[in-house]
Design a protein around this motif. Structure first.
Motif, PDB file in Angstrom:
ATOM      1  N   UNK A 302      12.202 -11.982   9.261  1.00  0.00           N
ATOM      2  CA  UNK A 302      13.548 -11.796   8.727  1.00  0.00           C
ATOM      3  C   UNK A 302      13.983 -13.140   8.143  1.00  0.00           C
ATOM      4  N   UNK A 303      14.312 -13.165   6.853  1.00  0.00           N
ATOM      5  CA  UNK A 303      14.737 -14.394   6.187  1.00  0.00           C
ATOM      6  C   UNK A 303      16.225 -14.590   6.436  1.00  0.00           C
ATOM      7  N   UNK A 304      16.596 -15.737   7.056  1.00  0.00           N
ATOM      8  CA  UNK A 304      17.954 -15.893   7.602  1.00  0.00           C
ATOM      9  C   UNK A 304      18.837 -16.850   6.797  1.00  0.00           C
ATOM     10  N   UNK A 305      18.467 -17.106   5.552  1.00  0.00           N
ATOM     11  CA  UNK A 305      19.296 -18.017   4.753  1.00  0.00           C
ATOM     12  C   UNK A 305      20.674 -17.439   4.461  1.00  0.00           C
ATOM     13  N   UNK A 306      20.752 -16.118   4.339  1.00  0.00           N
ATOM     14  CA  UNK A 306      22.023 -15.458   4.011  1.00  0.00           C
ATOM     15  C   UNK A 306      22.452 -14.548   5.151  1.00  0.00           C
ATOM     16  N   UNK A 307      23.741 -14.477   5.372  1.00  0.00           N
ATOM     17  CA  UNK A 307      24.242 -13.594   6.421  1.00  0.00           C
ATOM     18  C   UNK A 307      24.387 -12.171   5.891  1.00  0.00           C
ATOM     19  N   UNK A 308      24.360 -11.234   6.819  1.00  0.00           N
ATOM     20  CA  UNK A 308      24.520  -9.835   6.446  1.00  0.00           C
ATOM     21  C   UNK A 308      23.610  -8.943   7.265  1.00  0.00           C
ATOM     22  N   UNK A 309      23.779  -7.642   7.059  1.00  0.00           N
ATOM     23  CA  UNK A 309      22.930  -6.646   7.717  1.00  0.00           C
ATOM     24  C   UNK A 309      21.941  -6.119   6.691  1.00  0.00           C
ATOM     25  N   UNK A 310      20.668  -6.163   7.030  1.00  0.00           N
ATOM     26  CA  UNK A 310      19.628  -5.850   6.061  1.00  0.00           C
ATOM     27  C   UNK A 310      18.672  -4.786   6.617  1.00  0.00           C
ATOM     28  N   UNK A 311      18.145  -3.969   5.691  1.00  0.00           N
ATOM     29  CA  UNK A 311      17.118  -2.989   6.065  1.00  0.00           C
ATOM     30  C   UNK A 311      16.228  -2.730   4.852  1.00  0.00           C
ATOM     31  N   UNK A 312      14.973  -2.549   5.102  1.00  0.00           N
ATOM     32  CA  UNK A 312      14.002  -2.267   4.038  1.00  0.00           C
ATOM     33  C   UNK A 312      12.945  -1.306   4.576  1.00  0.00           C
ATOM     34  N   UNK A 313      12.361  -0.550   3.651  1.00  0.00           N
ATOM     35  CA  UNK A 313      11.305   0.393   4.022  1.00  0.00           C
ATOM     36  C   UNK A 313      10.074   0.102   3.166  1.00  0.00           C
ATOM     37  N   UNK A 314       8.906   0.108   3.811  1.00  0.00           N
ATOM     38  CA  UNK A 314       7.645  -0.143   3.127  1.00  0.00           C
ATOM     39  C   UNK A 314       6.705   1.037   3.363  1.00  0.00           C
ATOM     40  N   UNK A 315       6.214   1.603   2.275  1.00  0.00           N
ATOM     41  CA  UNK A 315       5.252   2.696   2.356  1.00  0.00           C
ATOM     42  C   UNK A 315       3.862   2.111   2.180  1.00  0.00           C
ATOM     43  N   UNK A 316       3.032   2.236   3.196  1.00  0.00           N
ATOM     44  CA  UNK A 316       1.671   1.721   3.186  1.00  0.00           C
ATOM     45  C   UNK A 316       0.732   2.854   2.769  1.00  0.00           C
ATOM     46  N   UNK A 317       0.090   2.700   1.628  1.00  0.00           N
ATOM     47  CA  UNK A 317      -0.802   3.731   1.094  1.00  0.00           C
ATOM     48  C   UNK A 317      -2.247   3.398   1.464  1.00  0.00           C
ATOM     49  N   UNK A 318      -2.856   4.272   2.246  1.00  0.00           N
ATOM     50  CA  UNK A 318      -4.205   4.054   2.760  1.00  0.00           C
ATOM     51  C   UNK A 318      -5.104   5.208   2.354  1.00  0.00           C
ATOM     52  N   UNK A 319      -6.406   5.021   2.526  1.00  0.00           N
ATOM     53  CA  UNK A 319      -7.368   6.071   2.168  1.00  0.00           C
ATOM     54  C   UNK A 319      -8.659   5.875   2.942  1.00  0.00           C
ATOM     55  N   UNK A 320      -9.498   6.918   2.915  1.00  0.00           N
ATOM     56  CA  UNK A 320     -10.848   6.786   3.454  1.00  0.00           C
ATOM     57  C   UNK A 320     -11.599   5.722   2.662  1.00  0.00           C
ATOM     58  N   UNK A 321     -12.488   5.050   3.341  1.00  0.00           N
ATOM     59  CA  UNK A 321     -13.308   4.019   2.689  1.00  0.00           C
ATOM     60  C   UNK A 321     -14.064   4.607   1.497  1.00  0.00           C
ATOM     61  N   UNK A 322     -14.335   3.770   0.503  1.00  0.00           N
ATOM     62  CA  UNK A 322     -14.993   4.220  -0.727  1.00  0.00           C
ATOM     63  C   UNK A 322     -16.491   4.419  -0.510  1.00  0.00           C
ATOM     64  N   UNK A 323     -16.826   5.448   0.248  1.00  0.00           N
ATOM     65  CA  UNK A 323     -18.204   5.836   0.487  1.00  0.00           C
ATOM     66  C   UNK A 323     -18.345   7.326   0.223  1.00  0.00           C
ATOM     67  N   UNK A 324     -19.561   7.762  -0.097  1.00  0.00           N
ATOM     68  CA  UNK A 324     -19.840   9.188  -0.218  1.00  0.00           C
ATOM     69  C   UNK A 324     -19.140   9.845  -1.388  1.00  0.00           C
ATOM     70  N   UNK A 325     -18.969  11.156  -1.269  1.00  0.00           N
ATOM     71  CA  UNK A 325     -18.374  11.965  -2.338  1.00  0.00           C
ATOM     72  C   UNK A 325     -16.881  11.662  -2.442  1.00  0.00           C
ATOM     73  N   UNK A 326     -16.454  11.206  -3.616  1.00  0.00           N
ATOM     74  CA  UNK A 326     -15.053  10.810  -3.788  1.00  0.00           C
ATOM     75  C   UNK A 326     -14.101  11.980  -3.578  1.00  0.00           C
ATOM     76  N   UNK A 327     -14.544  13.201  -3.908  1.00  0.00           N
ATOM     77  CA  UNK A 327     -13.662  14.365  -3.779  1.00  0.00           C
ATOM     78  C   UNK A 327     -13.397  14.741  -2.328  1.00  0.00           C
ATOM     79  N   UNK A 328     -14.132  14.150  -1.384  1.00  0.00           N
ATOM     80  CA  UNK A 328     -13.915  14.463   0.030  1.00  0.00           C
ATOM     81  C   UNK A 328     -13.077  13.398   0.735  1.00  0.00           C
ATOM     82  N   UNK A 329     -12.744  12.312   0.038  1.00  0.00           N
ATOM     83  CA  UNK A 329     -11.926  11.267   0.657  1.00  0.00           C
ATOM     84  C   UNK A 329     -10.461  11.676   0.649  1.00  0.00           C
TER      85      UNK A 329
END
Length: 375
Positions: A302-329
């Motif tokens: 949390x960066x505290x240089x400025x006062x206030x109430x803060x909230x953020x959302x991060x969407x982490x996009x993951x996948x099967x490792x790049x092995x085998x048939x791509x259509x099955x990942x």
């Protein structure tokens, strides 16, 4: 809104757990087939005559495709178990003239082909026929026949691996086709002599091929992304609480690929942020090939240089490792929520002058009282 994340691409395999990957298999089961092809050679007043029926089709076998719900397809083997049987017979004739013998032979090769895979039985198998005799003399028209002669069964077995580039062709709810053919199929008919009036011969060669073909599919279970190392956890909220301005505020979190020896690795492909992303930072890094049972740990600030109430959302996009048939990942998404309140530092409260005067007077009175007691 821009994302204030310190993202660094990390190349290579993150085999944190050291647990080796195994492989699962499933099969279509044996699919039976049978078929045959023939060729005949006929010659008139010649010692030998050959005829071919190359690339004759024996059978087309339909094999069920791999269901991507099972996991990531990493390999396909086509397993052929079969026999080829040869049969040959023939016929000869002549008019007046010297005696002669009629005979013949046949030969063939075989092949199995499917998308990305092939098995060739290029060494020819051959069947030699018997012979029949045509008598010498002014016999007028006379004929003879020989056979049929059958060979012993010729084992025709093979396992053909599908090229990696063609694995996706074996994925779906339908089927793939494998063809069984005879690249070469020929018969030769012969006469021992041709002198005299018209004579001739015919040889018939039959090739029968029967057996089973099946597809064996190798695969790994899909990755299992989580914020928790023991169970699936798709959402994590880190609350920094109330933090004094200009002070340090950090919290740790981890990403996991839940353990299973048959599971494929996990990739973190991208991160998308929204909300007060300028009020937070993290050392979150993109990665590939996080092994099953493995983990990566990160720090959120949390960066505290400025006062206030803060909230953020991060969407982490993951996948099967790049092995085998791509259509099955498969793709996955984890949600990281960061919240915090930065408050101004509290200044010391000054003591009013009247309080100091009152205190001084009280001390003076205590001093006078003590002197009187001593007197």
């Amino acid at each position: 809104m821009s994302i204030n994340l310190q993202l660094t691409a990390v190349a290579g395999l993150l085999a944190v757990s050291g647990i080796s990957q195994a492989a699962l298999t499933t099969t279509t089961g044996p699919v039976s087939f049978s078929g045959s092809a023939t060729v005949s050679a006929s010659g008139t007043s010649v010692l030998s005559k050959t005829n071919s029926n190359n690339n004759a089709s024996i059978a087309n076998v339909s094999l069920g495709q791999f269901n991507a719900a099972n996991g990531v397809l990493t390999g396909v083997d086509l397993q052929l178990t079969s026999n080829r049987q040869q049969t040959i017979d023939g016929y000869g004739y002549k008019n007046n003239g010297p005696g002669r013998d009629a005979s013949g032979s046949g030969s063939s090769t075989a092949a199995m082909a499917a998308i990305g895979a092939a098995a060739n039985f290029a060494t020819a198998i051959t069947q030699t026929g018997g012979a029949c005799s045509l008598a010498h003399g002014p016999t007028g028209f006379t004929d003879c026949s020989w056979g049929p002669n059958a060979s012993t069964a010729n084992a025709t077995n093979a396992t053909a691996s599908v090229a990696d580039a063609n694995l996706d062709d074996y994925v779906g709810n339908g089927s793939v086709s494998a063809s069984l053919t005879l690249p070469t199929l020929s018969a030769t008919t012969t006469l021992s002599r041709t002198q005299g009036q018209t004579s001739g011969s015919t040889t018939n060669y039959l090739l029968e091929w029967a057996g089973d073909l099946q597809a064996n599919y190798s695969y790994l279970l899909h990755a299992a992304a989580s914020f928790d190392g023991s169970s699936v956890s798709n959402v994590l909220t880190l609350d920094f609480g109330s933090i004094t301005q200009n002070s340090a505020a950090s919290l740790n979190f981890g990403l996991f690929n839940l353990a299973d020896a048959n599971r494929i690795g996990l990739d973190l492909d991208s991160v998308n942020g929204s909300g007060d992303t300028g009020a937070f930072s993290t050392d979150l890094s993109l990665f590939s090939g996080l092994a099953q049972g493995g983990s990566q740990f990160f720090i959120a600030n949390l960066l505290t240089a400025n006062t206030g109430t803060f909230s953020a959302q991060y969407l982490l996009n993951l996948s099967d490792e790049d092995l085998g048939a791509s259509s099955t990942r498969q793709n996955y998404q984890l949600t990281l929520n960061l919240t915090g309140n930065v408050v101004a530092a509290t200044a010391p409260v000054p003591v009013p002058g009247a309080v100091w005067l009152f205190g001084s007077a009280m001390l003076s009175m205590l001093g006078v009282s003590r002197r009187k007691q001593l007197a």
